[in-house]
Design an enzyme around this catalytic site. Sequence first.
Site, short mmCIF file in Angstrom:
data_model
loop_
_atom_site.label_atom_id
_atom_site.label_comp_id
_atom_site.label_asym_id
_atom_site.label_seq_id
_atom_site.Cartn_x
_atom_site.Cartn_y
_atom_site.Cartn_z
N PRO A 26 0.85 -1.20 0.00
CG PRO A 26 0.08 -0.98 2.19
CD PRO A 26 0.80 -1.91 1.28
CB CYS A 114 2.37 5.14 8.01
SG CYS A 114 2.61 6.65 7.04
CE LYS A 152 3.68 -2.61 4.47
NZ LYS A 152 4.54 -1.53 4.98
CG ASN A 217 7.44 -3.95 2.80
OD1 ASN A 217 7.13 -2.92 3.38
ND2 ASN A 217 7.73 -3.95 1.52
N GLY A 218 10.55 -4.77 2.46
CA GLY A 218 11.73 -3.94 2.63
C GLY A 218 12.85 -4.32 1.68
CG ASP A 219 16.10 -2.53 1.15
OD1 ASP A 219 15.58 -1.46 0.81
OD2 ASP A 219 17.01 -2.61 2.01
N GLY A 242 7.34 -2.95 -2.70
CA GLY A 242 6.89 -1.56 -2.69
C GLY A 242 7.59 -0.74 -3.75
#
Length: 334
Positions: A26, A114, A152, A217-219, A242
């Site tokens: 998202p 966030c 998340k 999630n991440g990279d 993302g």
Amino acid sequence: MTQSEYWNRITNKAKSEDRPFFSLAPMEAVTGSVFRRVVAKACAPDVFYTEFTNALSITHPIAKKTTKGRLYIDPLENPKPIIQLWGNNKEDFAKAVAEVEKDGYEAIDLNMGCPDIAVIKNHSGSDLIRHFDTAQEVIDGARETDLPVTIKTRLGYSEVDEYKTWLPFLLKQQAPVLTVHLRTREEMSKVPAHYELIDEIVKMRDELAPDTLLQINGDIMDYQQGMQLYKEHPGVDGIMIGRGIFQNPFAFEKEPKEHSSEELLELLRYQLDLYDEFVAKGIPGHFAPLQRFFKIYVRGMKHAAEIRNDLMSTKTTDDARAIIDKIESNGYDN
């Protein structure tokens, strides 16, 4: 449909192919209906999410009008996206989930990661990492629905080691899915994601919530990198991409291949056409946010910087199409 039934529907195909499920993260002003359909045309993930939306705005008499665009689902979207909500008030979430269920959403994700300063000042997003009691209220409010409610988050707010207390708290909620961005709020995206912690987080999940699916999630830039992580860290169930989509709109392709400038420009034309359709439906839309996507399609092209600058100076979709026409007629080689 129970929470586990919904996610079983999503994960069964992935399991049959001996892979994790893949999702598009998202992203604010990015993962609206128009761009979701662009990614689906290029190569769709298993799961889409909406832009993150303030739970309060869903039912607020004035603010709800501004959410119309970000919550729009085109009838052709399949699967439907999961709506991601942020906020800090139990009642706001209880009202919001009742409303989005009526709107046809089938699942909800709670934004507890966030890093945006405006969201944090609202005591929401990653600020919830510092306030377990408020996070619990948000979860309880969202669960006043039969829809699946997932979460998340990030590892911590200021320190990486905060994951040792924060993630167990979340795992004990027994959510169907927990997505972990492997950085803290303070780290933003300034440091590499902490892949070294994946195995320990998997162990936490196995001990505290064996039925919770763990998404990382991440990279992660594309399907191939996601598969590599999956193979290196048994127990990971899902991979979320993302920023990688800005490097490559075909990021979810199982077999990577070179895509011509013609293919990329065709995809850009498709996004412009969808944007025009979106606006024609009477849904509020602004051209400026569309410009942030232009770099996706011209990366690697000859005269890419010049083309991008020209696209960024456009004011309408027709202006942008004129630039595409110029590219296709080799106008930038003159």
